[in-house]
Design a protein around this motif. Structure first.
Motif, mmCIF file in Angstrom:
data_model
loop_
_atom_site.group_PDB
_atom_site.id
_atom_site.type_symbol
_atom_site.label_atom_id
_atom_site.label_comp_id
_atom_site.label_asym_id
_atom_site.label_seq_id
_atom_site.Cartn_x
_atom_site.Cartn_y
_atom_site.Cartn_z
ATOM 1 N N GLN A 79 28.657 64.227 42.734
ATOM 2 C CA GLN A 79 29.718 65.035 43.345
ATOM 3 C C GLN A 79 31.100 64.449 43.055
ATOM 4 O O GLN A 79 32.051 65.190 42.785
ATOM 5 C CB GLN A 79 29.493 65.136 44.854
ATOM 6 N N LEU A 80 31.212 63.126 43.110
ATOM 7 C CA LEU A 80 32.486 62.476 42.818
ATOM 8 C C LEU A 80 32.908 62.731 41.379
ATOM 9 O O LEU A 80 34.072 63.058 41.108
ATOM 10 C CB LEU A 80 32.377 60.975 43.080
ATOM 11 N N GLU A 81 31.970 62.600 40.441
ATOM 12 C CA GLU A 81 32.309 62.828 39.031
ATOM 13 C C GLU A 81 32.696 64.279 38.785
ATOM 14 O O GLU A 81 33.582 64.562 37.977
ATOM 15 C CB GLU A 81 31.128 62.417 38.149
ATOM 16 N N LEU A 82 32.058 65.215 39.465
ATOM 17 C CA LEU A 82 32.436 66.624 39.340
ATOM 18 C C LEU A 82 33.839 66.856 39.889
ATOM 19 O O LEU A 82 34.630 67.609 39.301
ATOM 20 C CB LEU A 82 31.435 67.510 40.087
ATOM 21 N N ALA A 83 34.154 66.214 41.007
ATOM 22 C CA ALA A 83 35.486 66.358 41.593
ATOM 23 C C ALA A 83 36.558 65.789 40.666
ATOM 24 O O ALA A 83 37.639 66.370 40.521
ATOM 25 C CB ALA A 83 35.540 65.667 42.956
ATOM 26 N N MET A 84 36.267 64.656 40.046
ATOM 27 C CA MET A 84 37.215 64.057 39.106
ATOM 28 C C MET A 84 37.392 64.950 37.878
ATOM 29 O O MET A 84 38.502 65.142 37.384
ATOM 30 C CB MET A 84 36.743 62.665 38.697
ATOM 31 N N ALA A 85 36.297 65.513 37.363
ATOM 32 C CA ALA A 85 36.379 66.391 36.198
ATOM 33 C C ALA A 85 37.185 67.655 36.520
ATOM 34 O O ALA A 85 37.911 68.170 35.671
ATOM 35 C CB ALA A 85 34.982 66.764 35.724
ATOM 36 N N ALA A 86 37.050 68.126 37.760
ATOM 37 C CA ALA A 86 37.771 69.338 38.160
ATOM 38 C C ALA A 86 39.282 69.137 38.172
ATOM 39 O O ALA A 86 40.041 70.111 38.092
ATOM 40 C CB ALA A 86 37.297 69.798 39.540
ATOM 41 N N GLN A 87 39.720 67.883 38.271
ATOM 42 C CA GLN A 87 41.153 67.589 38.264
ATOM 43 C C GLN A 87 41.733 67.541 36.857
ATOM 44 O O GLN A 87 42.939 67.410 36.690
ATOM 45 C CB GLN A 87 41.404 66.239 38.957
ATOM 46 N N SER A 88 40.882 67.637 35.843
ATOM 47 C CA SER A 88 41.338 67.558 34.451
ATOM 48 C C SER A 88 41.125 68.902 33.760
ATOM 49 O O SER A 88 39.976 69.243 33.413
ATOM 50 C CB SER A 88 40.573 66.460 33.707
ATOM 51 N N PRO A 89 42.182 69.670 33.534
ATOM 52 C CA PRO A 89 42.024 70.944 32.817
ATOM 53 C C PRO A 89 41.429 70.762 31.426
ATOM 54 O O PRO A 89 40.701 71.632 30.941
ATOM 55 C CB PRO A 89 43.461 71.487 32.742
ATOM 56 N N HIS A 90 41.735 69.625 30.790
ATOM 57 C CA HIS A 90 41.210 69.374 29.448
ATOM 58 C C HIS A 90 39.681 69.362 29.451
ATOM 59 O O HIS A 90 39.045 69.924 28.555
ATOM 60 C CB HIS A 90 41.743 68.047 28.919
ATOM 61 N N VAL A 91 39.082 68.720 30.461
ATOM 62 C CA VAL A 91 37.626 68.689 30.555
ATOM 63 C C VAL A 91 37.075 70.101 30.688
ATOM 64 O O VAL A 91 36.107 70.488 30.021
ATOM 65 C CB VAL A 91 37.183 67.816 31.748
ATOM 66 N N GLY A 92 37.700 70.908 31.541
ATOM 67 C CA GLY A 92 37.256 72.281 31.723
ATOM 68 C C GLY A 92 37.355 73.104 30.455
ATOM 69 O O GLY A 92 36.467 73.904 30.148
ATOM 70 N N ILE A 93 38.439 72.906 29.690
ATOM 71 C CA ILE A 93 38.611 73.640 28.431
ATOM 72 C C ILE A 93 37.513 73.276 27.438
ATOM 73 O O ILE A 93 36.909 74.145 26.796
ATOM 74 C CB ILE A 93 40.001 73.353 27.828
ATOM 75 N N VAL A 94 37.239 71.986 27.284
ATOM 76 C CA VAL A 94 36.224 71.547 26.330
ATOM 77 C C VAL A 94 34.845 72.075 26.723
ATOM 78 O O VAL A 94 34.064 72.531 25.871
ATOM 79 C CB VAL A 94 36.210 70.006 26.219
ATOM 80 N N GLU A 95 34.525 72.033 28.009
ATOM 81 C CA GLU A 95 33.235 72.550 28.458
ATOM 82 C C GLU A 95 33.136 74.055 28.242
ATOM 83 O O GLU A 95 32.105 74.569 27.779
ATOM 84 C CB GLU A 95 33.015 72.203 29.935
ATOM 85 N N ASP A 96 34.199 74.786 28.554
ATOM 86 C CA ASP A 96 34.199 76.243 28.351
ATOM 87 C C ASP A 96 34.098 76.602 26.871
ATOM 88 O O ASP A 96 33.438 77.581 26.496
ATOM 89 C CB ASP A 96 35.468 76.859 28.944
ATOM 90 N N LEU A 97 34.775 75.823 26.011
ATOM 91 C CA LEU A 97 34.694 76.076 24.577
ATOM 92 C C LEU A 97 33.259 76.014 24.091
ATOM 93 O O LEU A 97 32.784 76.897 23.358
ATOM 94 C CB LEU A 97 35.536 75.048 23.807
ATOM 95 N N HIS A 98 32.547 74.978 24.470
ATOM 96 C CA HIS A 98 31.169 74.826 24.014
ATOM 97 C C HIS A 98 30.260 75.896 24.623
ATOM 98 O O HIS A 98 29.348 76.386 23.948
ATOM 99 C CB HIS A 98 30.660 73.423 24.358
ATOM 100 N N LYS A 99 30.505 76.247 25.867
ATOM 101 C CA LYS A 99 29.677 77.274 26.494
ATOM 102 C C LYS A 99 29.867 78.614 25.806
ATOM 103 O O LYS A 99 28.886 79.316 25.500
ATOM 104 C CB LYS A 99 30.029 77.386 27.979
ATOM 105 N N ALA A 100 31.110 78.995 25.541
ATOM 106 C CA ALA A 100 31.371 80.277 24.891
ATOM 107 C C ALA A 100 30.908 80.274 23.442
ATOM 108 O O ALA A 100 30.417 81.288 22.935
ATOM 109 C CB ALA A 100 32.864 80.601 24.964
#
Length: 472
Positions: free
Chosen positions: A174-195
């Protein structure tokens, strides 16, 4: 300040200063170049012979690779073909939980014993993962490599995943997910691979929020038993003797003879679009197509293209608008408002993503993104000079050689190359390969990538952010 191995002369230099000390020495008739009487001469330090990367394979398929640097500190890593791309559909997020439980109880050790023994040796352990690999890493004094390798074997081959220990690690996930949520870059990279890939390489490095706490010990055991086989493992070491590491590997990993009998599912590129509305005034966006894999023929040409388009600044606090084509285009389009654009390149075992990453204020998103895309289109049409290619190759070679100065980066590079290519190309050979890249090759890959099926993702206030069909 000059340095002397003789304390009394050193103290005199500190007191008088270099010029005054020289004047004093001349006055008392002590030549600076003559050895001091009755002082034994020291033998010059003998540099250890340089050794290249060595690779060996045990009878059960387990691979050992090492580079002897004669360092007093050794680093070892166990790489396993068990990254998030290999997760079953019903167990998405299992590798994230495996990272959190990597050093829990085994068949013959408690979690406390694992931690205490490594602490007692002055070493450290860590676990990480990529989409392709799960990695156990360790660092210790070279005389303690034997117990450290034994520990790596124990935690990787014999985990028992006690239910209460797995449950306790939910808070870390949960802590690592919360930290990742604070970084838009992480979200972009994950969304790129998912799409782009949907499954396989599209599987996230992070557990989905609604799955946290629902990954059970049986799912962890299933993932380990399915993929942790000796023919899918590489033990890499730096600062260790290869023959000794090979003996340790035989003792610790040679005891298992199971082999992987399945077949890995190849990734398939699809392309697509994901838009995530948030309350951020900054828009993060990326437009990519299928790039080059880590072992692909275009790997070096794509790396040069990334630097032709432009990467992040090489000078601290620099804007990088002088040498980065896409960053200059983005800054000009923003009209003085802060904006950033850079080439994006993510290489994996059998595919990759290449394109642009843009950050700007929401009101400027449309014109900034389109300006950066226009610069990419210009390069794909052949508007690249020899001077730009030369500069890009110099930057790429510098990145390769500088990364290899760091032992941790070098260890990961050796392990990754050996597990994917079954061989190793050293930094100088890689730099030589970069030198052979031509302008025509760069234009060719630029055209192929730009004309490929696109993937577009964006996060922030997206009222001014164009849709994918408005960008190509």
């Amino acid at each position: 300040m000059a340095f002397s191995i003789f304390p009394r002369f050193q103290a005199l230099q500190w007191t008088l200063g270099r010029s005054a000390y020289r004047a004093f020495a001349a006055a008392v008739g002590v030549p600076m170049s003559d050895p001091i009487p009755d002082t034994p001469s020291s033998e010059p330090f003998a540099k250890p012979p340089s050794e290249g990367v060595k690779i060996s394979k045990l009878d059960n398929g387990f691979t050992v690779t090492s580079l002897e640097t004669h360092s007093p500190v050794a680093k070892v890593a166990l790489l396993v073909k068990a990254g998030s791309r290999y997760e079953a559909a019903e167990s998405l997020g299992v590798t994230h939980h495996l990272r959190a439980t990597a050093f829990m109880a085994t068949k013959d050790r408690t979690a406390f014993r694992v931690s205490r023994e490594i602490d007692h040796l002055g070493g450290n352990l860590s676990a990480s993962s990529t989409r392709d690999h799960f990695i156990y890493s360790a660092e210790c004094l070279r005389e303690y490599v034997e117990p450290v390798v034994d520990t790596l074997a124990n935690v990787s081959l014999d985990p028992i995943f006690q239910p209460w220990e797995v449950a306790d690690q939910t808070r870390l996930v949960q802590l690592e997910l919360a930290m990742a949520a604070q970084s838009p870059h992480v979200g972009i990279v994950e969304d790129l691979h998912k799409a782009a890939f949907r499954s396989t390489l599209g599987n996230s490095l992070y557990c989905l929020p609604h799955v946290v706490g629902r990954i059970n010990p049986d799912q962890l055991r299933s993932h380990v038993s399915s993929h942790f086989h000796p023919d899918r493992m590489v033990l890499a070491g730096i600062g260790v003797n290869h023959d000794e590491l090979l003996k340790l590997a035989l003792a610790s990993f040679g005891r298992t003879s199971t082999s992987f009998h399945g077949s890995d599912v190849a990734s398939k590129y699809y392309g697509g679009e994901i838009r995530t509305e948030t309350n951020s005034d900054l828009v993060h966006a990326a437009l990519v197509s299928e790039g080059a894999s880590f072992v692909g023929d275009d790997y070096f040409a794509v790396g040069v293209l990334q630097r032709v388009l432009g990467v992040t600044p090489f000078i601290k606090w620099g804007s990088n608008t002088a040498s980065s084509r896409v960053n200059k285009a983005a800054s000009d389009a923003a009209g003085g408002s802060p904006a950033m654009a850079s080439g994006f390149n993510a290489a994996h075992s059998d595919s990759g993503l290449f394109g642009l990453y843009v950050v700007c204020y929401a009101e400027n998103a449309g014109k900034v993104i389109k300006a950066a895309v226009g610069e990419f289109a210009s390069a794909a049409m052949g508007n690249i000079s020899e001077e730009e290619v030369t500069r890009a190759k110099n930057q790429f070679k510098a990145n390769i050689l500088m990364d290899n100065e760091d032992s941790s980066s070098l260890l990961f590079d050796i392990g990754t190359q050996v597990i994917l290519r079954k061989s190793y190309t050293n930094a100088q050979a890689a730099a030589d390969a970069v030198d052979k890249v031509t302008k025509d090759q760069v234009i060719k890959v630029a055209k192929r990538i730009f004309n490929g099926k696109p993937t577009f993702v964006a996060r922030g206030k997206l009222h001014q952010t164009p849709y994918l069909d408005e960008l190509r």
